[in-house]
Motif scaffolding. Structure first.
Motif, PDB file in Angstrom:
ATOM      1  N   UNK A   1      -7.841  -6.348  -9.074  1.00 44.45           N
ATOM      2  CA  UNK A   1      -8.289  -7.742  -9.020  1.00 44.45           C
ATOM      3  C   UNK A   1      -7.236  -8.660  -8.417  1.00 44.45           C
ATOM      4  N   UNK A   2      -5.973  -8.472  -8.801  1.00 40.03           N
ATOM      5  CA  UNK A   2      -4.922  -9.390  -8.360  1.00 40.03           C
ATOM      6  C   UNK A   2      -3.762  -8.616  -7.759  1.00 40.03           C
ATOM      7  N   UNK A   3      -3.222  -9.145  -6.679  1.00 37.64           N
ATOM      8  CA  UNK A   3      -2.065  -8.513  -6.043  1.00 37.64           C
ATOM      9  C   UNK A   3      -0.749  -8.997  -6.637  1.00 37.64           C
ATOM     10  N   UNK A   4      -0.804 -10.135  -7.357  1.00 36.31           N
ATOM     11  CA  UNK A   4       0.410 -10.740  -7.899  1.00 36.31           C
ATOM     12  C   UNK A   4       1.461 -10.846  -6.789  1.00 36.31           C
ATOM     13  N   UNK A   5       2.696 -10.395  -7.005  1.00 30.41           N
ATOM     14  CA  UNK A   5       3.704 -10.554  -5.942  1.00 30.41           C
ATOM     15  C   UNK A   5       3.632  -9.454  -4.893  1.00 30.41           C
ATOM     16  N   UNK A   6       2.760  -8.465  -5.109  1.00 31.27           N
ATOM     17  CA  UNK A   6       2.672  -7.341  -4.168  1.00 31.27           C
ATOM     18  C   UNK A   6       1.777  -7.746  -3.003  1.00 31.27           C
ATOM     19  N   UNK A   7       2.336  -8.520  -2.093  1.00 22.85           N
ATOM     20  CA  UNK A   7       1.573  -9.038  -0.960  1.00 22.85           C
ATOM     21  C   UNK A   7       2.453  -9.008   0.273  1.00 22.85           C
TER      22      UNK A   7
ATOM     23  N   UNK B   1       8.254 -11.341   0.624  1.00 19.46           N
ATOM     24  CA  UNK B   1       8.723  -9.983   0.919  1.00 19.46           C
ATOM     25  C   UNK B   1      10.214  -9.788   0.760  1.00 19.46           C
ATOM     26  N   UNK B   2      10.908 -10.799   0.257  1.00 22.31           N
ATOM     27  CA  UNK B   2      12.357 -10.674   0.156  1.00 22.31           C
ATOM     28  C   UNK B   2      12.790  -9.495  -0.685  1.00 22.31           C
ATOM     29  N   UNK B   3      12.081  -9.232  -1.804  1.00 26.99           N
ATOM     30  CA  UNK B   3      12.504  -8.143  -2.688  1.00 26.99           C
ATOM     31  C   UNK B   3      12.294  -6.779  -2.041  1.00 26.99           C
ATOM     32  N   UNK B   4      11.254  -6.645  -1.211  1.00 31.23           N
ATOM     33  CA  UNK B   4      11.006  -5.370  -0.529  1.00 31.23           C
ATOM     34  C   UNK B   4      12.123  -5.092   0.480  1.00 31.23           C
TER      35      UNK B   4
ATOM     36  N   UNK C   1      17.256   1.862  -1.779  1.00 27.35           N
ATOM     37  CA  UNK C   1      16.585   2.174  -3.042  1.00 27.35           C
ATOM     38  C   UNK C   1      15.086   2.216  -2.788  1.00 27.35           C
ATOM     39  N   UNK C   2      14.459   3.334  -3.132  1.00 27.07           N
ATOM     40  CA  UNK C   2      13.019   3.466  -2.920  1.00 27.07           C
ATOM     41  C   UNK C   2      12.274   2.487  -3.819  1.00 27.07           C
ATOM     42  N   UNK C   3      11.199   1.916  -3.292  1.00 23.20           N
ATOM     43  CA  UNK C   3      10.407   0.936  -4.032  1.00 23.20           C
ATOM     44  C   UNK C   3       9.003   1.484  -4.256  1.00 23.20           C
ATOM     45  N   UNK C   4       8.647   1.657  -5.536  1.00 27.51           N
ATOM     46  CA  UNK C   4       7.323   2.177  -5.896  1.00 27.51           C
ATOM     47  C   UNK C   4       6.441   1.050  -6.422  1.00 27.51           C
TER      48      UNK C   4
ATOM     49  N   UNK D   1       5.584   0.545  12.308  1.00 30.11           N
ATOM     50  CA  UNK D   1       5.758  -0.603  11.419  1.00 30.11           C
ATOM     51  C   UNK D   1       6.014  -0.114  10.002  1.00 30.11           C
ATOM     52  N   UNK D   2       6.958  -0.754   9.318  1.00 35.89           N
ATOM     53  CA  UNK D   2       7.277  -0.378   7.941  1.00 35.89           C
ATOM     54  C   UNK D   2       6.162  -0.833   6.994  1.00 35.89           C
ATOM     55  N   UNK D   3       5.953  -0.063   5.916  1.00 34.61           N
ATOM     56  CA  UNK D   3       4.960  -0.413   4.901  1.00 34.61           C
ATOM     57  C   UNK D   3       5.660  -0.809   3.610  1.00 34.61           C
ATOM     58  N   UNK D   4       4.903  -1.372   2.697  1.00 36.76           N
ATOM     59  CA  UNK D   4       5.488  -1.977   1.500  1.00 36.76           C
ATOM     60  C   UNK D   4       6.143  -0.950   0.583  1.00 36.76           C
ATOM     61  N   UNK D   5       5.431   0.121   0.254  1.00 34.82           N
ATOM     62  CA  UNK D   5       5.904   1.017  -0.789  1.00 34.82           C
ATOM     63  C   UNK D   5       6.413   2.345  -0.288  1.00 34.82           C
ATOM     64  N   UNK D   6       7.262   2.973  -1.126  1.00 38.21           N
ATOM     65  CA  UNK D   6       7.746   4.334  -0.861  1.00 38.21           C
ATOM     66  C   UNK D   6       7.087   5.343  -1.786  1.00 38.21           C
ATOM     67  N   UNK D   7       6.270   4.842  -2.707  1.00 40.13           N
ATOM     68  CA  UNK D   7       5.578   5.714  -3.643  1.00 40.13           C
ATOM     69  C   UNK D   7       4.752   4.881  -4.597  1.00 40.13           C
ATOM     70  N   UNK D   8       3.996   5.586  -5.445  1.00 39.23           N
ATOM     71  CA  UNK D   8       3.148   4.894  -6.415  1.00 39.23           C
ATOM     72  C   UNK D   8       3.234   5.619  -7.750  1.00 39.23           C
ATOM     73  N   UNK D   9       3.253   4.835  -8.838  1.00 36.20           N
ATOM     74  CA  UNK D   9       3.246   5.380 -10.189  1.00 36.20           C
ATOM     75  C   UNK D   9       2.029   4.831 -10.914  1.00 36.20           C
TER      76      UNK D   9
END
Length: 904
Positions: free
Chosen positions: A515-521, A527-530, A538-541, A591-599
């Motif tokens: 429903x919501x992406x929150x900061x994952x946009x 995108x500063x944290x990504x 550091x991999x970002x999941x 082009x780079x994508x947001x995540x390196x994995x998903x949990x």
């Protein structure tokens, strides 16, 4: 004349009819299944069968159906009861009072929401009995919840005894509505506790509802319309708004007031004799029945002595013992994502402290085997709390045969004390106090990370250090004094001690939707944290949580897999460095994508009621793995679960279920203690990379239970494969659980995890605000330090100038681009000098600029060779290449000299 009289008579008849009709409507009691008393009683019993989250779903559904309960707080209070009554009136119910609650809940989730504004809802047919869904199986809401006791919570818990005392000010005060009483209670308790709204619900439930009849202002207005003389109404002003228990009592009071005024006194009688010709006073008593008929039926709410007696016996109004608060003081500001984990932490903390105090007592009485007054005084001087002294006093001066007998007696008393806390439900009360519902507006706060000079993530002996970053941490920002944290503040992270960071924030609902992406946009402003995580390697999941996984249909699973992969593959807008990289030769243009994995966090994983639903998890993970395979870069797929540690041995193969089919965990198809048949190899690539498990405290016991559970479910190589996927999750805060050595338990956990599992998970990851962050990170690096030997240059840099790599590694692309520019300029100079004798002579006459250029090139390349992981991995190739270049150059010079012949 007759017509006029007829019209007047009909007019009076109409007014009387209207008055009587309005009175009957106003005073009419609610009857049938939809009466408010019936609803209230039915849902009192219903509350015992559902938890707070499910009540929130009911309240949300009521809002959708335009029956606003005013609060979505998980509490069935007066406002929610009124909303349920309103909904009930829109249905054609044929339910008994015993089943009204369950029937209404079923209808709530079957009745379509109105497309536009308030209309009469269509009648919903009753479902067939066999098609009735259990009322506990309601849809999830995605509300983010965690558990943490703050300073304010401890202050409120200590002041809990003042709550009833504060409520005494409201005793015997009349409130016309439950809402008015609830509002006044919240206002009264607001300064004492942040849970004032929850206390208010209990207070309203115990308030006495008193029915009375009154002449109110509306009553007087109706009487004026009925042409009752104003003089008669003036006589009744003294009883206006006074409560009467019945209409009969009110009628007597009205008649008495009117008759008393009509009766002449003795002085009035003498005056009558002297003034016989004066007209007699009007007789208003004839209006008594008409006036009484216009009385309003008023229901008021009061807190009486009986109310306070009931409240004093309720668990939520019990005073938390000071001894218990002292015991759990070390849990202050420690955050837990799971309620059971928080409750277990309370029990574990008490156990560890009791164990420590037991050792103190045994040591003090080692020679005498007797607890004397002298030994008690010595123990108090050494720091034994007063509540422990009072607990063991029954053993004072009793002789024991040996030390073990004394310890057993003391242990029995300490265990009894701990058991008494649980019997009285104090742990549940504490969890209610610690429960935090995350405001949704925190999801709009941008995440701003700053790695500072900590350097890149390190290769920590092949293990994983997984730091969880829940989205609500975004507002915990520190800024220099005078600056606005919302503008310039940043959160400092030590990326060097984290191999992966999991952003916890997206919810999967029953339809497989996010429903919501929150900061994952992929909004450029968010995108500063990504980019910071990528800078520090550091991999970002992406961590997606769901509590409705057991309800998923096949279509919902397919949709959920696609939605998760879609959010993981959001493309990042190119940065300035990316644009420069695209200009360089031999670089990938992807082009780079947001995540390196998903949990994926499957909440309530071991709930016995969801055992059948666990079979869906393997299928879902397979589908998600297939979706992730479409991404051009390798992505990690992880699973996160919580366990019921009290019944871990009774829960069947909770890990083995994830190994069917075997490729999910990459294990053998044949599970056997015997060696695998020839040709059977471990799967090259498992679908699930990591299994993250919320570890309960005390970790001394639970980490061993976790390993034992896996050893019992798997055999041979399979056991090793699964163990090396396990990441236990612990809290980095409150590590002073051991009173003798602050970090003893934390160090012990890290050593055990490194030997038996694949690393450690930290919930939440330590921020700079954590006073122990530097010490914790140092211990993590020390426990998981690389076992490979560094070359000479790396050792020298790490030992003497570590700041070089701490700066160069996060800025490695800038160094690579600078190297390319310097190399290009140097090659260009060489080419020009070879093609122009004049320029060549000038360079020979003043070689310093070229030598400086060469030195800069070597310095940049040398720094990259030591600090840039890409070049560091190719250091052997570079060394061989340099040697080969030197050899070829020397050979070329030698051959050239031979060809020139001897000088004359």
């Amino acid at each position: 004349m007759k017509i006029t009289r007829v019209v007047l008579f009909l007019g009076w008849l109409g007014l009387v009819f209207m008055a009587l009709t309005s009175t009957s409507v106003f005073a009419e009691d609610e009857v049938g299944s939809c009466g408010l008393p019936v609803i209230r009683e039915a849902f009192k019993a219903y509350r015992q069968t559902v938890d707070k989250a499910q009540v929130e779903k009911i309240q949300t559904r009521l809002q959708e159906l335009k029956h606003d309960p005013k609060w979505v707080d998980g509490i069935i209070g007066p406002d929610t009861e009124q909303a349920l009554r309103d909904f009930c009136l829109t249905q054609n119910l044929a339910a008994s009072n015993d089943t009204i609650a369950e029937t209404l809940v079923e209808l709530l989730f079957q009745t379509p929401a109105p497309a536009s504004d308030p209309k009469t809802l269509p009648v919903a047919p009753l479902p067939a009995p066999q098609a009735t869904a259990p009322v506990n199986e309601l849809f999830g809401t995605g509300t983010a919840v965690f558990y943490r006791l703050s300073d304010q919570d401890f202050t409120e818990l200590e002041a809990r005894g003042a709550i009833l005392q504060q409520l005494e000010t409201l005793k015997d005060v009349e409130y016309l509505t439950e809402y008015a009483l609830k509002t006044e209670v919240e206002k009264t308790l607001a300064e004492l506790t942040r849970l004032a709204d929850q206390y208010a619900v209990s207070v309203v439930e115990t308030a006495q509802q008193l029915l009375s009849y009154r002449l109110t202002e509306p009553s007087f207005d109706r009487l004026r319309l009925a042409n009752v003389p104003e003089a008669a109404l003036e006589l009744l002003q003294t009883i206006k708004n006074l409560p009467f228990p019945s209409k009969a009592a009110l009628s007597k009071a009205v008649a008495f007031r009117l008759e008393q005024e009509a009766k002449p006194t003795e002085s009035d009688a003498s005056e009558e004799q002297s003034e016989a010709n004066e007209p007699t006073p009007p007789n208003y008593a004839k209006y008594s029945k008409q006036i009484s008929a216009q009385a309003d039926e008023v229901s008021v709410y009061q807190l009486t002595d009986d109310s306070f007696k009931i409240l004093s016996e309720r668990a939520e109004f019990q005073v938390i013992p000071a001894a218990l608060l002292e015991m759990i003081g070390k849990l202050k500001d420690v955050e837990y994502i799971d309620r059971q984990q928080f409750i277990q932490a309370i029990d574990g903390t008490i156990e560890i402290q009791n164990r420590y105090y037991l050792g103190m007592i045994a040591e003090e009485t080692a020679d005498t085997y007797r607890i004397s007054q002298v030994s008690l005084n010595n123990l108090k001087a050494k720091g034994l709390p007063d509540y422990i002294v009072e607990t063991i006093k029954p053993l004072q001066d009793r002789p024991f045969a040996n030390r073990e007998a004394l310890k057993m007696a003391v242990q029995a008393l300490l265990s009894k004390l701990q058991a008494s806390f649980k019997e009285k439900g104090f742990d549940l009360m504490l969890s209610q106090q610690a429960r935090r519902i995350v405001p949704e507006d925190l999801s709009a706060v941008p995440i701003r990370w700053d790695g500072g000079s900590c350097g890149c993530s390190r290769e920590l002996s092949g293990v994983v250090v997984y730091g969880f970053y829940p989205f609500w941490l975004a507002d915990q920002v520190e800024a220099p004094e005078g600056d606005d944290p919302a503008v310039g503040g940043k959160q400092k992270l030590d990326f060097s001690a984290l191999t992966r960071i999991g952003y916890y924030g997206l919810y999967l609902d029953e339809d497989g939707e996010i429903a919501q992406l929150r900061q994952w946009s992929n909004d450029e402003n968010a995108l500063g944290f990504v980019k910071q995580a990528r800078r520090y390697r550091t991999a970002l999941d992406l961590v997606v949580y769901t509590d409705v996984w057991h309800t998923w249909s096949d279509d919902a699973m397919n949709k959920a897999a696609k939605k998760v992969a879609e959010k993981l593959n959001l493309q990042l807008p190119p940065s300035s460095v990316d644009r420069l990289k695209s200009l360089l030769p031999f670089t990938k243009k992807t082009r780079a994508t947001m995540g390196d994995g998903v949990t994926i966090y499957f909440e309530d994983y071991t709930n016995p009621a969801k055992a059948e639903g666990r079979k869906k998890i393997a299928s879902f993970m397979q589908r998600l793995h297939q979706e992730l395979q479409k991404n051009p870069k390798p992505l990690s797929l992880n699973i996160m679960i919580n366990l019921d540690w009290n019944e871990l041995g009774e829960q069947g193969g909770i890990f083995k279920e994830l190994s069917e089919p075997p490729e999910l965990l990459g294990i053998h198809k044949a599970l056997s203690e015997q060696p695998a048949p020839a040709g059977t190899q471990e799967t090259d690539k498992a679908s699930i990379d990591l299994i993250l498990v919320l570890l309960e405290e005390p970790t001394t016991d639970s980490k061993k239970k976790l390993r034992s559970k896996i050893e019992n479910e798997f055999k041979g190589k399979d056991r090793r494969i699964v163990l090396r996927k396990i990441i236990p999750i612990i809290s980095p805060s409150g590590q002073d659980r051991d009173l003798e050595k602050k970090y003893a338990q934390f160090d012990d956990d890290l050593v055990y995890f490194e030997d038996n599992f694949d690393g450690v998970g930290l919930w939440p990851l330590p921020l700079a605000q954590n006073a122990d962050v530097e010490e914790l990170n140092k211990r993590i690096v020390e426990a998981f330090k690389p076992k490979v030997k560094q070359d000479f240059m790396e050792r020298m840099v790490d030992q003497y100038i570590p700041q070089v790599c701490n700066y160069a590694c996060p800025n490695r692309w800038q160094f690579r681009i600078l190297f390319d520019i310097l190399a290009f300029v140097l090659i260009l100079v060489v080419v020009i000098s070879l093609s122009s004798c004049r320029i060549s002579e000038r360079i020979k006459g003043n070689p310093w600029p070229v030598l400086g250029l060469l030195a800069a090139l070597l310095l940049v390349f040398g720094t990259s060779l030591v600090c840039d992981p890409f070049w560091n991995q190719k250091s052997d190739d570079v060394a061989i290449g340099l040697l080969a270049t030197i050899f070829i150059y020397g050979l070329w010079r030698y051959i050239r000299k031979l060809n020139q012949g001897k000088m004359p």
